[in-house]
Design a protein around this motif. Structure first.
Motif, PDB file in Angstrom:
ATOM      1  N   ASP A  31     -28.822  -4.253  26.545  1.00  5.94           N
ATOM      2  CA  ASP A  31     -30.308  -3.363  26.326  1.00  5.94           C
ATOM      3  C   ASP A  31     -30.612  -3.469  24.926  1.00  5.94           C
ATOM      4  N   ALA A  32     -29.474  -3.600  24.141  1.00  2.24           N
ATOM      5  CA  ALA A  32     -29.923  -3.143  22.671  1.00  2.24           C
ATOM      6  C   ALA A  32     -30.533  -4.373  21.871  1.00  2.24           C
ATOM      7  N   LEU A  33     -30.374  -5.659  22.664  1.00  4.09           N
ATOM      8  CA  LEU A  33     -31.102  -6.919  21.964  1.00  4.09           C
ATOM      9  C   LEU A  33     -32.442  -7.246  22.644  1.00  4.09           C
ATOM     10  N   LEU A  34     -33.673  -7.120  21.830  1.00  5.70           N
ATOM     11  CA  LEU A  34     -34.698  -7.787  22.517  1.00  5.70           C
ATOM     12  C   LEU A  34     -35.483  -8.784  21.809  1.00  5.70           C
ATOM     13  N   CYS A  35     -35.650  -9.884  22.727  1.00  5.24           N
ATOM     14  CA  CYS A  35     -36.256 -11.007  22.283  1.00  5.24           C
ATOM     15  C   CYS A  35     -37.761 -11.189  22.505  1.00  5.24           C
ATOM     16  N   VAL A  36     -38.638 -11.244  21.421  1.00  2.00           N
ATOM     17  CA  VAL A  36     -40.227 -11.349  21.602  1.00  2.00           C
ATOM     18  C   VAL A  36     -40.391 -12.629  21.565  1.00  2.00           C
ATOM     19  N   VAL A  37     -41.287 -13.128  22.396  1.00  3.39           N
ATOM     20  CA  VAL A  37     -41.718 -14.521  22.691  1.00  3.39           C
ATOM     21  C   VAL A  37     -43.253 -14.565  23.038  1.00  3.39           C
TER      22      VAL A  37
ATOM     23  N   THR B 176     -48.118 -15.381  11.574  1.00  5.63           N
ATOM     24  CA  THR B 176     -49.232 -14.395  11.650  1.00  5.63           C
ATOM     25  C   THR B 176     -48.833 -13.267  12.497  1.00  5.63           C
ATOM     26  N   THR B 177     -48.422 -13.563  13.792  1.00 10.98           N
ATOM     27  CA  THR B 177     -48.068 -12.688  14.677  1.00 10.98           C
ATOM     28  C   THR B 177     -46.769 -11.961  14.517  1.00 10.98           C
ATOM     29  N   ALA B 178     -45.843 -12.790  13.989  1.00 12.08           N
ATOM     30  CA  ALA B 178     -44.153 -12.016  13.410  1.00 12.08           C
ATOM     31  C   ALA B 178     -44.739 -11.081  12.357  1.00 12.08           C
TER      32      ALA B 178
ATOM     33  N   THR C 117     -43.515  -7.154  12.686  1.00 11.50           N
ATOM     34  CA  THR C 117     -42.766  -6.720  11.612  1.00 11.50           C
ATOM     35  C   THR C 117     -43.519  -5.328  11.017  1.00 11.50           C
ATOM     36  N   ASP C 118     -44.683  -5.385  10.541  1.00 10.54           N
ATOM     37  CA  ASP C 118     -45.449  -4.632   9.971  1.00 10.54           C
ATOM     38  C   ASP C 118     -45.363  -3.120  10.866  1.00 10.54           C
ATOM     39  N   SER C 119     -45.817  -3.625  12.120  1.00 11.54           N
ATOM     40  CA  SER C 119     -45.791  -2.688  13.313  1.00 11.54           C
ATOM     41  C   SER C 119     -44.592  -1.880  13.305  1.00 11.54           C
ATOM     42  N   LEU C 120     -43.273  -2.237  13.290  1.00 13.21           N
ATOM     43  CA  LEU C 120     -42.085  -1.846  13.697  1.00 13.21           C
ATOM     44  C   LEU C 120     -41.356  -1.363  12.375  1.00 13.21           C
ATOM     45  N   GLU C 121     -41.896  -1.394  11.216  1.00 14.87           N
ATOM     46  CA  GLU C 121     -41.533  -1.258   9.988  1.00 14.87           C
ATOM     47  C   GLU C 121     -40.869   0.190   9.590  1.00 14.87           C
TER      48      GLU C 121
ATOM     49  N   ARG D  18     -33.439  -3.383  13.672  1.00 13.08           N
ATOM     50  CA  ARG D  18     -33.243  -4.414  12.765  1.00 13.08           C
ATOM     51  C   ARG D  18     -34.210  -5.623  13.454  1.00 13.08           C
ATOM     52  N   ILE D  19     -34.670  -6.052  12.528  1.00  8.79           N
ATOM     53  CA  ILE D  19     -35.977  -7.288  13.001  1.00  8.79           C
ATOM     54  C   ILE D  19     -35.188  -8.466  12.177  1.00  8.79           C
ATOM     55  N   THR D  20     -35.075  -9.394  13.400  1.00 12.28           N
ATOM     56  CA  THR D  20     -34.810 -10.850  12.641  1.00 12.28           C
ATOM     57  C   THR D  20     -35.739 -11.815  13.439  1.00 12.28           C
ATOM     58  N   GLN D  21     -35.442 -13.232  12.718  1.00 15.83           N
ATOM     59  CA  GLN D  21     -36.559 -14.129  13.336  1.00 15.83           C
ATOM     60  C   GLN D  21     -35.800 -15.263  13.507  1.00 15.83           C
TER      61      GLN D  21
END
Length: 198
Positions: A78-84, A150-152, A156-160, A165-168
């Protein structure tokens, strides 16, 4: 004059990705020849999916149950979330069995040319999921396109200001790829993302 059922089948098959008129005719002929096995089971599977298809209220996946089978899996982290961007991306990553966390489907990507804004995607739902407090890392798995990046950046700005932790996903040379056949963008990204050997 109305088309015959066989012509309708060919026309329907030709609407599928990767199917042109010729390959649709071949597929239709195969199904007709294998009427008792292939055609019957395909028709039954299509009918079952049509009756039970639903969009997962948690991640946006398409399944026959809600929450979907991915969200219902208690073994997931539950601690990891992958955005697609799309469901197809979720399926590809899940098929690899290399990611053990949860997913979030945006339903597309930002595109000024196509008029797709943040309100057209599930970015607000993503922010609310992160605000829930369980998520420690958000993995941005956007496609390596201008719109994807652009979406990424927007996410990133929205979750700043959130404690996450934000990774790509890494971009660059494909396994087995030869430098001579790669495009300039892939080579540039591979050079920018270089890492020490030892």
């Amino acid at each position: 004059m109305s088309a015959s059922p066989i012509e309708n089948l060919i026309k329907s098959l030709s609407c599928l990705p990767g199917f042109g008129p010729r390959s649709a005719r071949r597929a239709a002929l195969y199904l007709i020849k294998k009427k008792e096995t292939a055609l019957h089971s395909l028709a039954k599977a299509l009918e079952t999916v049509q009756e039970s298809l639903t969009v997962c209220s948690e991640c946006g996946n398409i399944d026959t149950i809600n929450p979907c089978s991915v969200c219902s899996d208690p073994r997931r982290d539950d601690a990891l979330l992958c955005v697609v961007e799309e469901v197809a991306d979720l399926w590809a990553l899940d098929r690899s069995r290399l990611f053990s966390g949860r997913f979030h489907v945006l339903g597309g990507r930002l595109s000024a040319l196509d008029g797709i804004t943040p309100e057209d995607l599930t970015i607000e739902a993503l922010i609310n999921r992160v605000k829930g407090g369980k998520i420690k890392e958000v993995v941005l798995a956007m496609n390596a396109t201008l719109e994807g990046q652009t979406t990424a950046h927007y996410i990133t700005d929205s979750l700043e200001n959130m404690p996450v932790r934000i990774t790509q996903l890494a971009h660059g040379l494909p396994v087995g790829g030869e430098l001579d056949y790669l495009d300039d963008g892939t080579l540039a990204q591979a050079l920018r993302a270089r890492r020490p050997v030892a």
